[in-house]
Enzyme design. Structure first.
Site, PDB file in Angstrom:
ATOM      1  N   THR A 187       0.859  -1.046  -0.038  1.00 41.15           N
ATOM      2  CA  THR A 187       0.412   0.002  -0.105  1.00 41.15           C
ATOM      3  C   THR A 187       1.103   1.305   0.038  1.00 41.15           C
ATOM      4  O   THR A 187       1.685   1.354   0.535  1.00 41.15           O
ATOM      5  CB  THR A 187      -1.103  -0.018   1.094  1.00 41.15           C
ATOM      6  N   ARG A 215     -14.176  -6.688   0.191  1.00 42.26           N
ATOM      7  CA  ARG A 215     -13.841  -6.282   1.048  1.00 42.26           C
ATOM      8  C   ARG A 215     -12.712  -5.082   1.099  1.00 42.26           C
ATOM      9  O   ARG A 215     -12.373  -4.511   0.564  1.00 42.26           O
ATOM     10  CB  ARG A 215     -12.538  -7.899   1.678  1.00 42.26           C
ATOM     11  N   VAL A 216     -13.100  -4.690   2.295  1.00 42.68           N
ATOM     12  CA  VAL A 216     -12.593  -3.017   2.767  1.00 42.68           C
ATOM     13  C   VAL A 216     -11.710  -3.157   4.032  1.00 42.68           C
ATOM     14  O   VAL A 216     -11.917  -3.511   4.551  1.00 42.68           O
ATOM     15  CB  VAL A 216     -13.090  -1.947   2.892  1.00 42.68           C
ATOM     16  N   GLY A 217     -10.989  -2.527   3.564  1.00 43.80           N
ATOM     17  CA  GLY A 217      -9.637  -2.572   4.584  1.00 43.80           C
ATOM     18  C   GLY A 217      -9.296  -1.071   5.855  1.00 43.80           C
ATOM     19  O   GLY A 217     -10.356  -0.639   5.172  1.00 43.80           O
ATOM     20  N   ASP A 218      -8.474  -0.622   6.448  1.00 43.93           N
ATOM     21  CA  ASP A 218      -7.938  -0.160   6.336  1.00 43.93           C
ATOM     22  C   ASP A 218      -8.061   1.126   6.052  1.00 43.93           C
ATOM     23  O   ASP A 218      -8.159   2.468   6.209  1.00 43.93           O
ATOM     24  CB  ASP A 218      -7.367  -0.247   7.401  1.00 43.93           C
ATOM     25  N   THR A 238       0.109   1.405   6.581  1.00 44.25           N
ATOM     26  CA  THR A 238      -0.113   0.046   6.200  1.00 44.25           C
ATOM     27  C   THR A 238       0.301  -1.174   6.249  1.00 44.25           C
ATOM     28  O   THR A 238       0.429  -1.265   7.546  1.00 44.25           O
ATOM     29  CB  THR A 238       1.621   0.018   5.009  1.00 44.25           C
ATOM     30  N   GLY A 239       0.132  -2.369   6.421  1.00 48.87           N
ATOM     31  CA  GLY A 239       0.309  -3.359   6.845  1.00 48.87           C
ATOM     32  C   GLY A 239      -1.326  -4.407   6.804  1.00 48.87           C
ATOM     33  O   GLY A 239      -2.091  -3.458   6.055  1.00 48.87           O
ATOM     34  N   GLY A 241      -4.489  -5.317   7.272  1.00 49.46           N
ATOM     35  CA  GLY A 241      -5.562  -3.686   8.062  1.00 49.46           C
ATOM     36  C   GLY A 241      -6.437  -3.910   8.702  1.00 49.46           C
ATOM     37  O   GLY A 241      -7.105  -3.247   9.007  1.00 49.46           O
TER      38      GLY A 241
HETATM   39  N1  ASP Z   1      -3.963  -2.695   4.952  1.00 47.35           N
HETATM   40  C1  ASP Z   1      -3.437  -2.534   3.863  1.00 47.35           C
HETATM   41  C2  ASP Z   1      -4.984  -3.835   3.566  1.00 47.35           C
HETATM   42  O1  ASP Z   1      -5.063  -4.164   4.270  1.00 47.35           O
HETATM   43  C3  ASP Z   1      -3.566  -3.937   2.803  1.00 47.35           C
HETATM   44  C4  ASP Z   1      -1.370  -2.901   2.730  1.00 47.35           C
HETATM   45  O2  ASP Z   1      -1.019  -1.966   3.786  1.00 47.35           O
HETATM   46  O3  ASP Z   1      -0.822  -3.747   2.092  1.00 47.35           O
HETATM   47  O4  ASP Z   1      -5.833  -3.497   2.903  1.00 47.35           O
END
Ligand code: ASP
Length: 322
Positions: A187, A215-218, A238-239, A241
């Site tokens: 991300t 799906r929606v992430g953070d 990032t990480g 989510g």
């Molecule tokens: N945080 C993002 C998600 O979970 C993934 C990422 O940071 O690469 O959608």
């Protein structure tokens, strides 16, 4: 006011292999150059963040825009958020499949809508009505990601991946893949301080590998993967989510700055909290109106770049910042 501008960006936090390092550094450097050139000319932090994120969305090395991870059914679904700390105006889009640059759609929402957040076809329609071209989803897909999805789904069939967990995780503890950080978290995000003393933040992502459609992430959720308020700080994460969302970690971190913690301390505290509370992995960048920055990650590597009046730094571990 003539505040010295600052631009801090990231391109994901994970166990990035050696052979991916140069591509990430090059992408970070190009994004810094685009965003900082605007800041030097007196443009807003918001413009600089949008420009830097756009460059990384266009770069296939990152999990944003073209080159993103594929969903379980082999499509790209993108999420992005942009927030202006000067007035809290915010624009977000999620699950868009036909936009080359979701951060630009987020900007259109921020500028032209009384609403904050659009999803799916409604977001695409809004973007098209405001001048963005709709593309075919296949234009966002690269062969590398088709292969990666196939390999992942094969491993799932063989029972080597635990998908009941919040994030995909390989089961074999002896294998380095048992660590969820070995899955790419590419991300992208940016935070900036402009000459007028305002801050802004943006985050853009293709989400996680083989995510369920819808799906929606953070990353694009306000206060989770992104937040900006002149009264506290601007943040991008990032990480993995799901843990980040459960802790509303972006807002958690900027609240620490509002309470008096320097961004450097708040960034470390946020990652400690993420791991300590939920065993989560990720990375964070923070900036306040004084131009103080924070950067922390508990993954083996995090791609980042910083440009100030004193010069430019690009790294893949935070050690380079010290
Ligand atoms: N945080 C993002 C998600 O979970 C993934 C990422 O940071 O690469 O959608």
């Amino acid at each position: 006011m003539n505040t010295p501008p600052v631009l801090l960006i990231h391109g994901g936090a994970w166990a990035m292999p050696d052979d991916a390092v140069e591509a990430h550094k090059a992408g970070i450097a190009a994004a810094l150059a685009a965003g900082y050139a605007l800041l030097e000319r007196g443009a807003s932090a918001l413009d600089a963040v949008e420009a830097a994120v756009t460059v990384m969305e266009d770069d296939e090395a990152f999990d944003a825009g073209r080159g993103s991870f594929l969903t379980r059914d082999g499509r790209v679904q993108l999420d992005a958020l942009l927030m202006n700390g000067a007035n809290l105006r915010t624009g977000g889009v999620a699950c868009v499949e036909r936009l080359k640059n979701p951060i630009r759609a987020a900007r259109l929402v921020l500028d032209h809508s009384p609403h904050v957040y659009f999803v799916g076809v409604g977001a695409e329609r809004f973007a098209r009505q405001h001048g963005m071209a709709l593309i075919d989803n296949t234009e966002l897909i690269v062969p590398r990601e088709r292969e990666r999805l196939m390999a992942f789904q094969k491993a799932e069939l063989e029972g080597a991946v635990d998908t009941t967990f919040s994030g995909p995780r390989h089961l074999d503890k002896e294998d380095e893949d048992s660590d969820p950080t070995t899955h790419s978290h590419d991300t992208v995000g940016a935070v900036a301080l402009d000459r007028s003393g305002h801050i802004a933040a943006g985050t853009s992502t293709g989400g996680t590998l083989s995510k369920a459609p819808g799906r929606v992430g953070d990353s694009s959720l306000i206060g989770c993967g992104c937040y900006a308020d002149d009264h506290s700080a601007a943040v991008s994460l990032t990480g993995w989510g799901e843990p980040i969302m459960k802790l509303v970690l972006g807002k958690w971190a900027v609240d620490r700055v509002a309470a008096g913690a320097p961004p450097e301390v708040a960034a470390e505290a946020a990652i400690d909290y993420l791991y300590g509370r939920l065993g989560g992995h990720g990375g964070i960048i923070l900036i306040d109106r004084q131009g103080r920055i924070g950067l922390a990650h508990n993954t083996p590597r995090m791609a980042w770049g910083l440009q100030t009046a004193n010069g430019t730094q690009v790294g893949v571990t935070r050690n380079g910042l010290r």
